[in-house]
Design a protein around this motif. Structure first.
Motif, short mmCIF file in Angstrom:
data_model
loop_
_atom_site.label_atom_id
_atom_site.label_comp_id
_atom_site.label_asym_id
_atom_site.label_seq_id
_atom_site.Cartn_x
_atom_site.Cartn_y
_atom_site.Cartn_z
N GLN A 78 48.42 24.69 74.54
CA GLN A 78 47.50 24.42 74.86
C GLN A 78 47.75 24.62 76.88
N LEU A 79 46.95 25.21 77.15
CA LEU A 79 47.12 25.66 78.74
C LEU A 79 45.93 25.39 79.39
N THR A 80 46.04 24.53 80.43
CA THR A 80 44.60 23.66 80.88
C THR A 80 45.13 24.11 82.69
N GLU A 81 44.25 23.81 83.32
CA GLU A 81 44.54 24.55 85.08
C GLU A 81 45.69 25.72 86.21
N ILE A 82 45.05 26.82 84.92
CA ILE A 82 46.14 27.75 85.10
C ILE A 82 45.18 29.04 86.25
N SER A 83 46.03 29.05 87.16
CA SER A 83 45.63 30.24 88.24
C SER A 83 45.94 31.24 88.96
N ASN A 84 45.88 31.39 89.96
CA ASN A 84 46.49 31.83 91.07
C ASN A 84 48.01 31.42 92.00
N THR A 85 48.14 30.02 91.48
CA THR A 85 48.36 29.00 92.45
C THR A 85 49.18 28.12 91.28
N THR A 86 48.86 28.95 89.80
CA THR A 86 49.93 27.84 89.18
C THR A 86 49.66 28.72 87.50
N HIS A 87 51.41 29.16 88.19
CA HIS A 87 51.12 30.49 86.20
C HIS A 87 52.52 30.57 86.19
N ILE A 88 53.40 31.07 85.44
CA ILE A 88 54.34 31.78 84.46
C ILE A 88 55.06 33.01 86.40
N ASP A 89 55.86 32.84 87.16
CA ASP A 89 55.90 34.08 87.55
C ASP A 89 57.13 34.28 86.93
N GLY A 90 56.86 35.73 86.02
CA GLY A 90 57.99 36.44 84.79
C GLY A 90 57.91 36.50 83.55
N TYR A 91 58.36 35.88 82.47
CA TYR A 91 58.49 36.40 81.24
C TYR A 91 58.31 35.16 80.24
N VAL A 92 56.79 35.51 79.35
CA VAL A 92 56.61 34.29 78.97
C VAL A 92 56.40 34.77 77.10
N LYS A 93 57.50 33.93 76.42
CA LYS A 93 57.18 34.40 74.97
C LYS A 93 56.79 33.09 73.75
N LYS A 94 56.17 33.56 73.10
CA LYS A 94 55.08 33.08 72.12
C LYS A 94 56.03 33.07 70.85
N TYR A 95 55.96 31.88 70.62
CA TYR A 95 56.39 31.31 68.86
C TYR A 95 54.89 30.76 68.11
N GLY A 96 55.64 32.02 66.61
CA GLY A 96 54.37 31.10 66.39
C GLY A 96 53.62 32.67 66.21
N ASN A 97 52.27 32.35 65.01
CA ASN A 97 51.34 33.57 64.60
C ASN A 97 49.80 32.42 65.59
N GLY A 98 48.91 33.31 65.76
CA GLY A 98 47.93 32.60 66.49
C GLY A 98 47.76 32.70 67.90
N PRO A 99 46.29 33.87 68.09
CA PRO A 99 45.65 33.67 69.59
C PRO A 99 46.32 32.65 70.16
N PHE A 100 46.38 33.99 71.64
CA PHE A 100 46.76 32.78 72.82
C PHE A 100 47.20 33.81 73.84
N SER A 101 47.58 32.96 74.89
CA SER A 101 46.75 33.39 76.36
C SER A 101 47.97 33.12 76.64
N PHE A 102 48.99 34.44 77.22
CA PHE A 102 50.24 34.88 77.86
C PHE A 102 49.60 33.95 80.09
N PRO A 103 49.99 32.68 80.32
CA PRO A 103 49.79 32.10 81.44
C PRO A 103 50.64 33.49 82.85
#
Length: 737
Positions: free
Chosen positions: A47-72
């Motif tokens: 669960q990802l919270t408080e994501i914004s232009n100033t708080t995120h991943i600048d690069g690659y993100v990988k998801k494990y498992g099935n189910g909806p997921f928003s890549f930050p």
């Protein structure tokens, strides 16, 4: 200072804030974008919270498992998430013009190279999304994305586009604007998200961005129903009428809380018949444990990223289970449980030792003492003999598919080892029989196994009453039909042992040699209101006549030996041809109702081809009447068919086996209090019966064996006079003769 990560893994809740530092600059975590690129990994449950232009991943993100997921993900201070739903998806956002892209490999991605249905492709940004598993893909935008300029302020033209490396061009991917955007709220020209209509394999395109179609895209048009909500399952169906092959994800929600998501892709055979497309639109969600709290919940189902709520939402749910684990001893585990929301349904109970389910049973026994619902909520489960081992065992009882433990759990039993006694008495080509008991548990039935070598051939319970046994309940006998697999003309050496043990019954082993099972064939050829007809034989026993049974459901209505010679069978090479049968239709099947009959060979489960057949025959007449008078003038009385009172019956006057006269019982009888009252008969006594001798007479209904009450009567009538004479003279004075 920036810190670049090659691998970070987060599982669960991740909160970005300026007060936390783990290799980030201003709340942004960086990974290397060059191959091999760095990856920040998340589980699907994160669960990802408080994501914004100033708080995120600048690069690659990988998801494990099935189910909806928003890549930050974001880039250069621009947060631009995308979403996918399958295991192993990897991606990053690039806040760059695809025309000058150097990453990933394969760039640049010229926006002038576009498919004919496209008007424009964004020069503001793109996403590198990778994965070999099919997934829906959602892209997001804000004011900086320039969607208004891209689409001429027409969101209906917006689409996801992908770079086809083989064709070196941007191609449109059928997609629709989300009514509810990825970050929440309504999608607008300045801020929103868009999702592919069908799942795609991300690896099929090099990169993705936003584009504008020349013509407006077709809007979504959802339809569906929330059909069932109970404490075990939530089910229904949904489809998009304009995109019937769309991959739709639904959310189970209550207010602002989303309890579960799932794909609506279960094949439903009933849907195509009523209109909806291919029918592959069903969904089924196991009722979340969080709802098993006894509280009243108002649950709805909606299409993810939309405002469309399925018809019949919301539905009320109150999973308030009640029950008790009452006893556990060396014989049985007993108790009761019910679901007050579904009082007509029986619950399955799991017996657990630790975290291991050792058995399940259905709580459906009648318990009049608990005074709730139907009362059919009890269970009485025999303790498996494996737990009679001299060791303590602690059991919990819970409702299957839930975390609800019955009150009274846990309970402990410590049972001494079984002491067995028994005898393998008979082994022939019909059965295996004998007896066995656990002498220190005389009220418990024992399961036995028929064994050949190391192979278990069949199992049974030794619970048949044996009057000859002078112990306990005497219910220790077993009788097992010998399996057909053992009938092959060869000697078979058989033993009987107690199931789950090494105890072999005395009398073991025994040897049997049984002929191969019969190879049956036959046909149910004819069924009418008079006759049942067909043939049956065993091709490998051509000199043996088969007995066949006429079945209605599981009831046997007639049996007959199939031994009538049939020239057609003989001519077709079927042995001696003596395999036919003909049976009169049983009277009980004539009741004016449709009767469905099958024919099987007696002692088998083999049903003749042509089965079943249906016949509807009028009910047989139910006769009533009385033979009242027999004298030298007449025979009289009355007769009727009580279930056909509008019809007159014909009667026969019978002497011995000879019919001497016939009459119709249709004379009006005011003394009769039934129907038309026209049931009387009056037959002149035939002169043939007048010979001075006693005559024994009966009256029966013609065409039947029904003899009227009052039969037999005796009459003795003198022979009629034999007259002679002559009228000789007639004049004005004399008459003479």
């Amino acid at each position: 200072m920036k810190y670049f990560y090659t691998r970070l893994i987060f599982i669960g809740l991740l909160v970005f804030s300026r007060g936390i530092s783990f290799g980030q600059q201003g709340g942004v975590t960086y990974t290397d974008r060059s191959s091999p690129f760095g990856i920040v990994s998340f589980s699907a449950a994160s669960q990802l919270t408080e994501i914004s232009n100033t708080t995120h991943i600048d690069g690659y993100v990988k998801k494990y498992g099935n189910g909806p997921f928003s890549f930050p993900v974001g880039h250069k201070g621009f947060y631009r998430p995308f979403a996918a739903n399958t295991d192993g998806t990897i991606g990053a956002y690039f806040q760059e013009n695809p025309n000058v892209a150097t990453l990933p490999t394969g760039g640049p991605f010229l926006v002038s190279n576009i498919a004919s249905s496209l008007g424009k492709v964004s020069t503001k940004e793109y996403w590198d999304i990778n994965g070999s598993n099919q997934s829906s893909v959602t892209l997001s935008w804000d004011v900086a994305s320039g969607v208004a300029s891209l689409t001429d302020s027409a969101l209906s033209k917006l689409t996801i586009v992908g770079w086809n490396i083989a064709a070196s061009e941007w191609e449109p991917i059928t997609s629709t604007v989300d009514a509810v955007k990825l970050s929440g709220g309504v999608s607008t020209i300045s801020n929103g998200s868009i999702t592919t209509v069908q799942e795609i394999v991300p690896n099929n395109f090099s990169v993705y961005t936003l584009g504008a179609l020349i013509s407006n895209s077709v809007p979504v048009s959802y339809g569906g129903i929330l059909e069932l909500v109970n404490c075990t399952e939530i089910k229904g169906w949904v489809w998009d009428q304009n995109y019937p092959n769309a991959d739709i994800t639904v959310e189970l929600f209550e207010g602002d809380v989303i309890y579960a998501t799932t794909k609506a892709n279960i094949q439903r055979a009933d849907l195509p018949n009523s209109g909806p497309g291919s029918g592959r639109y069903g969904f089924s969600i196991a009722t979340p444990v969080a709802l098993n709290d006894g509280a009243i919940h108002q649950l709805g189902v909606r299409v993810k990223n939309s405002n469309f709520v399925l018809a019949s939402s919301p539905r009320s749910l109150n999973c308030a289970y009640e029950g008790s684990f009452e006893t556990a001893d060396c014989y049985a585990i007993k108790g009761w449980v019910w679901d007050r929301n579904n009082p007509n349904s029986a619950l399955n109970i799991e017996i657990l030792e630790g975290n291991t389910v050792v058995a399940t049973t259905l709580a459906n026994l009648d318990r009049t003492d608990i005074n709730v619902g139907t009362g059919k909520y009890g269970f009485d489960f025999e303790l498996p003999i494996a737990f009679r081992d001299g060791q303590p065992h602690q059991f919990n009882l819970r409702i299957k598919g839930t975390t609800f433990n019955l009150s009274g759990s846990p309970r402990t039993v410590n049972c001494q080892n079984n002491i067995y006694n028994g005898n393998f008495e008979v082994a022939d080509c019909s059965k295996i029989s004998g007896w066995v008991s656990a002498t220190n548990y005389p009220n418990s039935a024992v399961d036995v196994e028929l064994v050949e070598g190391n192979n278990v051939v069949v199992s049974a319970t030794a619970n048949i009453y044996r009057a000859d046994l002078n112990m306990g309940t005497k219910k220790y006998g077993f009788s097992i039909a010998i399996p057909s697999s053992l009938k092959n003309g060869q000697s078979r050496v058989l033993s009987v042992r107690v199931k789950g043990s090494t105890y072999v019954l005395s009398g073991s082993p025994k040897t049997v040699t049984c002929a191969a099972p019969a190879q049956y064939a036959g046909d149910f050829e004819l069924l009418d209101c008079n006759t049942i007809k067909g043939w049956a034989w065993a091709s490998n026993y051509p000199d043996t006549s088969m007995t066949v049974e006429v079945l209605e459901g599981t009831s046997i209505r007639a049996t007959v030996v199939a031994n009538i010679f049939r020239q057609d069978l003989f001519d077709s090479g079927k042995g001696n041809g003596k395999y036919g049968f003909t049976i009169p239709l049983p009277a009980l099947l004539r009741n004016g109702q449709a009767r469905q009959l099958s024919i099987r060979i007696k002692g088998t489960i083999y049903t003749l081809s042509g089965s079943p057949k249906t016949v509807t025959c009028a009910a047989p007449a139910i006769y009533n009447g009385n033979f009242e008078i027999a004298n030298c003038d007449k025979v009289s009385g009355w007769a009727s068919a009580s279930n056909y009172l509008d019809s007159a019956v014909v009667v026969e006057l019978v002497e011995g086996s000879n019919v001497v006269a016939i009459g119709t019982a249709n004379l009006y009888r005011g003394d009769l209090s039934m129907g038309t009252k026209k049931y009387g008969f009056n037959i002149a006594l035939p002169s043939s019966l007048k010979n001075g001798q006693a005559r024994q007479l009966s009256v029966r209904i013609k065409g039947t064996t029904y003899v009227l009450p009052g039969s037999t009567k005796t009459v003795t009538c003198a022979s009629p006079a034999q007259y002679a004479g002559d009228f000789e003279l007639l004049d004005c004075n004399t008459i003479k003769g």
